[in-house]
Design a protein around this motif. Structure first.
Motif, mmCIF file in Angstrom:
data_model
loop_
_atom_site.group_PDB
_atom_site.id
_atom_site.type_symbol
_atom_site.label_atom_id
_atom_site.label_comp_id
_atom_site.label_asym_id
_atom_site.label_seq_id
_atom_site.Cartn_x
_atom_site.Cartn_y
_atom_site.Cartn_z
ATOM 1 N N ARG A 1 0.856 -1.183 0.000
ATOM 2 C CA ARG A 1 0.000 0.000 0.000
ATOM 3 C C ARG A 1 0.888 1.228 0.000
ATOM 4 O O ARG A 1 2.085 1.154 0.317
ATOM 5 N N LEU A 2 0.280 2.357 -0.318
ATOM 6 C CA LEU A 2 1.030 3.607 -0.236
ATOM 7 C C LEU A 2 1.345 3.887 1.218
ATOM 8 O O LEU A 2 0.542 3.579 2.113
ATOM 9 N N ALA A 3 2.501 4.457 1.474
ATOM 10 C CA ALA A 3 2.892 4.784 2.838
ATOM 11 C C ALA A 3 1.951 5.844 3.400
ATOM 12 O O ALA A 3 1.440 6.693 2.670
ATOM 13 N N ARG A 4 1.730 5.755 4.672
ATOM 14 C CA ARG A 4 0.871 6.747 5.333
ATOM 15 C C ARG A 4 1.539 8.109 5.287
ATOM 16 O O ARG A 4 2.749 8.237 5.418
ATOM 17 N N LYS A 5 0.719 9.092 5.122
ATOM 18 C CA LYS A 5 1.230 10.477 5.133
ATOM 19 C C LYS A 5 1.642 10.821 6.558
ATOM 20 O O LYS A 5 0.977 10.456 7.519
ATOM 21 N N ARG A 6 2.728 11.505 6.649
ATOM 22 C CA ARG A 6 3.204 11.925 7.966
ATOM 23 C C ARG A 6 2.638 13.303 8.264
ATOM 24 O O ARG A 6 2.244 14.038 7.371
ATOM 25 N N GLY A 7 2.635 13.647 9.507
ATOM 26 C CA GLY A 7 2.052 14.916 9.936
ATOM 27 C C GLY A 7 2.778 16.126 9.389
ATOM 28 O O GLY A 7 3.909 16.067 8.941
ATOM 29 N N GLY A 8 2.114 17.235 9.452
ATOM 30 C CA GLY A 8 2.684 18.487 8.975
ATOM 31 C C GLY A 8 3.872 18.941 9.792
ATOM 32 O O GLY A 8 4.715 19.686 9.307
ATOM 33 N N GLY A 9 3.969 18.468 11.026
ATOM 34 C CA GLY A 9 5.094 18.842 11.876
ATOM 35 C C GLY A 9 6.424 18.407 11.298
ATOM 36 O O GLY A 9 7.416 19.123 11.383
ATOM 37 N N GLU A 10 6.438 17.230 10.698
ATOM 38 C CA GLU A 10 7.669 16.734 10.087
ATOM 39 C C GLU A 10 8.046 17.583 8.886
ATOM 40 O O GLU A 10 9.212 17.922 8.693
ATOM 41 N N ALA A 11 7.089 17.953 8.063
ATOM 42 C CA ALA A 11 7.360 18.803 6.901
ATOM 43 C C ALA A 11 7.877 20.162 7.358
ATOM 44 O O ALA A 11 8.807 20.718 6.780
ATOM 45 N N PHE A 12 7.275 20.691 8.412
ATOM 46 C CA PHE A 12 7.699 21.980 8.956
ATOM 47 C C PHE A 12 9.133 21.894 9.456
ATOM 48 O O PHE A 12 9.942 22.789 9.202
ATOM 49 N N ALA A 13 9.460 20.804 10.147
ATOM 50 C CA ALA A 13 10.816 20.624 10.674
ATOM 51 C C ALA A 13 11.833 20.527 9.531
ATOM 52 O O ALA A 13 12.918 21.117 9.618
ATOM 53 N N LYS A 14 11.499 19.802 8.461
ATOM 54 C CA LYS A 14 12.399 19.699 7.321
ATOM 55 C C LYS A 14 12.600 21.042 6.651
ATOM 56 O O LYS A 14 13.700 21.366 6.202
#
Length: 76
Positions: free
Chosen positions: A59-72
Protein backbone atom coordinates in the motif's frame (compact mmCIF):
# COMPACT_ATOMS: atom_id res chain seq x y z
CA UNK A 1 5.65 7.91 -16.85
CA UNK A 2 8.52 5.95 -15.31
CA UNK A 3 8.29 2.56 -13.57
CA UNK A 4 7.89 4.06 -10.10
CA UNK A 5 5.10 6.30 -11.35
CA UNK A 6 3.20 3.36 -12.80
CA UNK A 7 3.49 1.34 -9.59
CA UNK A 8 2.37 4.33 -7.50
CA UNK A 9 -0.59 4.80 -9.85
CA UNK A 10 -1.52 1.12 -9.46
CA UNK A 11 -1.40 1.37 -5.67
CA UNK A 12 -3.48 4.55 -5.69
CA UNK A 13 -6.15 2.72 -7.67
CA UNK A 14 -5.98 -0.57 -5.75
CA UNK A 15 -5.26 0.82 -2.25
CA UNK A 16 -4.13 -2.57 -0.83
CA UNK A 17 -2.72 -5.09 -3.29
CA UNK A 18 -0.60 -8.19 -3.57
CA UNK A 19 2.27 -8.46 -6.02
CA UNK A 20 0.04 -10.39 -8.45
CA UNK A 21 -2.76 -7.81 -8.24
CA UNK A 22 -0.33 -4.98 -9.00
CA UNK A 23 1.11 -6.94 -11.92
CA UNK A 24 -2.38 -7.67 -13.29
CA UNK A 25 -3.38 -3.99 -13.01
CA UNK A 26 -0.26 -2.90 -14.89
CA UNK A 27 -0.86 -5.50 -17.60
CA UNK A 28 -4.45 -4.28 -18.04
CA UNK A 29 -3.22 -0.69 -18.31
CA UNK A 30 -0.84 -1.68 -21.11
CA UNK A 31 2.33 -1.39 -19.03
CA UNK A 32 3.53 -4.96 -18.55
CA UNK A 33 6.45 -5.26 -16.15
CA UNK A 34 8.66 -8.30 -15.83
CA UNK A 35 8.54 -9.96 -12.42
CA UNK A 36 12.05 -8.69 -11.61
CA UNK A 37 11.26 -5.12 -12.72
CA UNK A 38 8.21 -4.99 -10.48
CA UNK A 39 10.04 -6.53 -7.51
CA UNK A 40 12.92 -4.06 -7.90
CA UNK A 41 10.54 -1.12 -8.23
CA UNK A 42 8.50 -2.10 -5.16
CA UNK A 43 11.72 -2.59 -3.18
CA UNK A 44 13.03 0.84 -4.24
CA UNK A 45 9.74 2.54 -3.34
CA UNK A 46 9.75 0.83 0.06
CA UNK A 47 13.32 2.02 0.72
CA UNK A 48 12.27 5.57 -0.19
CA UNK A 49 9.39 5.32 2.27
CA UNK A 50 6.69 5.72 -0.38
CA UNK A 51 5.30 2.18 -0.11
CA UNK A 52 4.68 -0.10 2.85
CA UNK A 53 4.65 -3.90 2.66
CA UNK A 54 3.17 -6.22 5.25
CA UNK A 55 2.69 -9.95 4.80
CA UNK A 56 2.80 -9.70 1.01
CA UNK A 57 0.35 -6.82 0.74
CA UNK A 58 1.49 -3.43 -0.52
CA UNK A 59 0.00 0.00 0.00
CA UNK A 60 1.03 3.61 -0.24
CA UNK A 61 2.89 4.78 2.84
CA UNK A 62 0.87 6.75 5.33
CA UNK A 63 1.23 10.48 5.13
CA UNK A 64 3.20 11.93 7.97
CA UNK A 65 2.05 14.92 9.94
CA UNK A 66 2.68 18.49 8.98
CA UNK A 67 5.09 18.84 11.88
CA UNK A 68 7.67 16.73 10.09
CA UNK A 69 7.36 18.80 6.90
CA UNK A 70 7.70 21.98 8.96
CA UNK A 71 10.82 20.62 10.67
CA UNK A 72 12.40 19.70 7.32
CA UNK A 73 11.63 23.12 5.95
CA UNK A 74 13.35 24.95 8.78
CA UNK A 75 16.23 22.58 9.61
CA UNK A 76 19.38 24.32 10.70
Amino acid sequence: MDRKGWVMRALEALRFATFQEIQRYLDEEGEPFSKKELQDTLKALAQEGKVEEKEGTYRLARKRGGGEAFAKLFED
